[in-house]
Design a protein around this motif. Structure first.
Motif, short mmCIF file in Angstrom:
data_model
loop_
_atom_site.label_atom_id
_atom_site.label_comp_id
_atom_site.label_asym_id
_atom_site.label_seq_id
_atom_site.Cartn_x
_atom_site.Cartn_y
_atom_site.Cartn_z
N GLY A 169 0.79 -1.22 0.00
CA GLY A 169 0.00 0.00 0.00
C GLY A 169 0.82 1.26 0.00
O GLY A 169 0.38 2.30 0.50
N GLU A 170 2.04 1.28 -0.56
CA GLU A 170 2.82 2.51 -0.62
C GLU A 170 2.18 3.49 -1.59
O GLU A 170 1.25 3.19 -2.31
CB GLU A 170 4.26 2.17 -1.07
CG GLU A 170 5.02 1.27 -0.10
CD GLU A 170 5.32 1.93 1.22
OE1 GLU A 170 5.26 3.17 1.31
OE2 GLU A 170 5.59 1.22 2.20
N ASP A 171 2.68 4.70 -1.60
CA ASP A 171 2.12 5.73 -2.45
C ASP A 171 2.14 5.31 -3.90
O ASP A 171 2.98 4.53 -4.34
CB ASP A 171 2.89 7.05 -2.29
CG ASP A 171 2.72 7.62 -0.90
OD1 ASP A 171 1.71 7.28 -0.26
OD2 ASP A 171 3.60 8.38 -0.45
N GLY A 173 3.15 6.69 -6.47
CA GLY A 173 4.36 7.02 -7.23
C GLY A 173 5.44 5.98 -7.09
O GLY A 173 6.39 5.97 -7.86
N GLU A 174 5.33 5.09 -6.11
CA GLU A 174 6.35 4.07 -5.91
C GLU A 174 5.94 2.81 -6.65
O GLU A 174 4.83 2.34 -6.53
CB GLU A 174 6.50 3.78 -4.42
CG GLU A 174 6.97 4.99 -3.64
CD GLU A 174 6.89 4.73 -2.15
OE1 GLU A 174 7.52 5.48 -1.41
OE2 GLU A 174 6.18 3.80 -1.75
N GLU A 175 6.84 2.28 -7.40
CA GLU A 175 6.53 1.11 -8.23
C GLU A 175 6.28 -0.11 -7.35
O GLU A 175 7.02 -0.39 -6.42
CB GLU A 175 7.70 0.83 -9.17
CG GLU A 175 7.46 -0.36 -10.08
CD GLU A 175 8.64 -0.62 -10.97
OE1 GLU A 175 9.58 0.18 -10.94
OE2 GLU A 175 8.61 -1.63 -11.69
N ALA A 176 5.18 -0.83 -7.62
CA ALA A 176 4.86 -2.04 -6.85
C ALA A 176 5.96 -3.06 -7.05
O ALA A 176 6.41 -3.30 -8.16
CB ALA A 176 3.53 -2.61 -7.30
N GLY A 177 6.35 -3.71 -5.98
CA GLY A 177 7.37 -4.73 -6.05
C GLY A 177 8.77 -4.21 -5.85
O GLY A 177 9.71 -4.97 -5.71
N GLU A 178 8.95 -2.88 -5.84
CA GLU A 178 10.29 -2.32 -5.67
C GLU A 178 10.70 -2.43 -4.20
O GLU A 178 9.91 -2.17 -3.31
CB GLU A 178 10.29 -0.86 -6.10
CG GLU A 178 11.64 -0.17 -5.94
CD GLU A 178 11.56 1.31 -6.29
OE1 GLU A 178 12.58 1.99 -6.21
OE2 GLU A 178 10.45 1.76 -6.61
N SER A 270 -4.59 -8.19 -4.39
CA SER A 270 -3.63 -8.35 -5.48
C SER A 270 -3.58 -7.10 -6.35
O SER A 270 -2.51 -6.63 -6.74
CB SER A 270 -3.98 -9.57 -6.34
OG SER A 270 -3.12 -9.67 -7.44
N ASN A 271 -4.75 -6.54 -6.64
CA ASN A 271 -4.78 -5.33 -7.46
C ASN A 271 -4.19 -4.13 -6.72
O ASN A 271 -3.68 -3.21 -7.35
CB ASN A 271 -6.22 -5.03 -7.88
CG ASN A 271 -6.79 -6.09 -8.79
OD1 ASN A 271 -6.05 -6.79 -9.48
ND2 ASN A 271 -8.11 -6.26 -8.80
N ASP A 272 -4.24 -4.16 -5.37
CA ASP A 272 -3.61 -3.09 -4.60
C ASP A 272 -2.10 -3.25 -4.57
O ASP A 272 -1.35 -2.28 -4.70
CB ASP A 272 -4.15 -3.10 -3.16
CG ASP A 272 -5.61 -2.68 -3.09
OD1 ASP A 272 -6.06 -2.00 -4.02
OD2 ASP A 272 -6.28 -3.06 -2.12
#
Length: 430
Positions: A169-171, A173-178, A270-272
């Motif tokens: 649930g990060e902002d 602008g941050e790429e998911a999985g990073e 998952s979509n989040d």
């Protein structure tokens, strides 16, 4: 290995108390992991159906309560699978997915996550005998020993140092999985390199491996109890009474949990977590849950489904694609074919406190998904749903209360929900 904290205790308890075929269960759940990981491309978990498992573990076979054994479990799993397959094939599951408010789903996730965390604390604090129905009522765990409190605290601190508080649930602008590395102001390159190296450690794998080593240290002679070769696989004979008992006592309470936690919550979570990835369809997830149990349950494999808690656990410990669960599936499949049910001698000696630590972090990660609820009305409905689910031990009852409160707080949405429901049913009927 982020969801083994739920998988191992349930499977071990059923193997010891109900003579579940561990080898067959490992083979089929391994196949489920490989197939679903390849299809969905996310760390899709495969977990036992908890309501059915809890009922079987708790049944004691007294004159007033018949044993809910393997035939009844398989009957319940097959009936649940048929209902899930029907909901998915007709498109009704997708309609349910669109109608359920986000805050109610968050309530289910919060209650499930807190339930996992509470069970995990019991695993850490008290001795567990999974062969007994009330295995959570053991004596307090000692500080020392190969399954003591010090070992559990060490594993918990290690996971916190490596994984931090998680990235779910990060902002936007941050790429998911990073992997997010907190850089220290005015810090040098060496310090950042050390921090990055620590964050890249596979914490769940290392903790689980430590548990396996300690299991063999606790009982070195278990090596002689292990037998090579797969367990004998045969079709389970299900009587008419077993079908009736399985449907009434197993399917009816399990179906709402499967719909809410195995499909709706999994798709939304998952979509989040992976907004830039492949979006999961409630229809396809429902179909896979139904299809895999319509095969495995006939041969005595534990009825399984997906779960938001397992997905959160996989994500917490670094799972970012379907590859990790494919690897896990291959390992399960290999162990099931190579060792079969004799693997239970290893699991029996595995430090339960270590499993509790893995389950604790998986539960917290799932509960943290609810922090994106930012309006007071949605937070109120979410907390009502969670409170009823936890106290009443019923996700279906909590879901119903959450829906009612949400509609009372936002009556304008009642009309829109009815319109969507009528239009959706009309399209399918026509």
């Amino acid at each position: 290995m982020g969801d083994l904290g739920t998988y191992i205790p349930i499977i071990l308890a059923l193997t010891l108390s109900r003579d579940l075929n561990l080898g067959t269960t490992l083979v089929f759940t391994g196949l489920y992991n490989v197939v679903t990981g390849a299809i969905y491309g996310v760390p899709m978990p495969v977990e036992p159906m908890k309501s059915i498992a809890a009922l079987s573990i708790a049944s004691n076979g007294t004159p007033s309560e018949e044993v809910f054994g393997v035939p009844e479990m398989m009957a319940a799993g097959i009936c649940t699978a048929g209902a899930m397959l029907l909901l998915g094939a007709t498109g009704l599951m997708n309609l349910i997915y669109k109608l359920i408010p986000r805050c109610v789903v968050r309530g289910i996730q919060l209650s499930q996550g807190l339930s996992f965390a509470l069970n995990a604390v019991e695993y850490v604090r008290k001795e567990q005998d999974f062969s007994k129905p009330n295995y959570g009522n053991g004596e307090k765990r000692g500080w020392l020993g190969l399954d003591g409190l010090i070992l559990s605290i060490f594993c918990a601190c290690f996971i916190v140092i490596v994984s931090g508080c998680g990235e779910a649930g990060e902002d936007a602008g941050e790429e998911a999985g990073e992997v997010i590395i907190m850089e220290v102001e005015n810090g040098d390159e060496r310090e950042r390199a050390v921090r990055k190296a620590i964050a890249s450690l596979p914490s769940a794998f290392l903790v689980f491996s430590l548990g396996v080593v300690f299991a063999f240290i606790r009982k070195p002679k278990m090596v002689y109890e292990i037998r090579f070769g797969p367990s004998r696989m045969e079709v389970v004979k299900i009587s008419k009474q077993a079908w009736k008992t399985g449907f009434v006592k197993g399917t009816i309470p399990q179906l709402p949990l499967s719909v809410l936690n195995s499909v709706i919550a999994v798709c939304k979570l998952s979509n989040d977590l992976f907004p830039a990835g492949k979006r999961l369809s409630a229809t396809s997830v429902s179909v896979t849950v139904g299809a895999m149990n319509l095969v495995g349950c006939w041969f005595g494999a534990m009825p399984c489904c997906h779960g938001a808690g397992g997905l959160a656990g996989q994500y917490k410990f670094g799972g970012r694609s379907g590859t990790c669960v494919v690897i896990l599936g291959v390992v399960k499949l290999g162990l099931g074919l190579a060792l079969g049910s004799s693997l239970v001698v290893v699991l029996r000696e595995f430090p339960v406190g270590v499993l509790g630590v893995l389950l604790l972090f998986a539960g917290i990660e799932l509960a943290m998904a609810s922090r994106d609820v930012n309006s007071k009305e949605d937070a109120f409905a979410m907390l009502v749903c969670s409170a009823v689910s936890l106290v009443g031990s019923s996700a279906a009852l909590g879901f119903l209360c959450g829906i009612v409160v949400h509609l009372l707080l936002k009556p304008d949405k009642v009309v829109m929900m009815v319109i969507k429901l009528v239009c959706g049913l009309k399209r399918r009927c026509c």
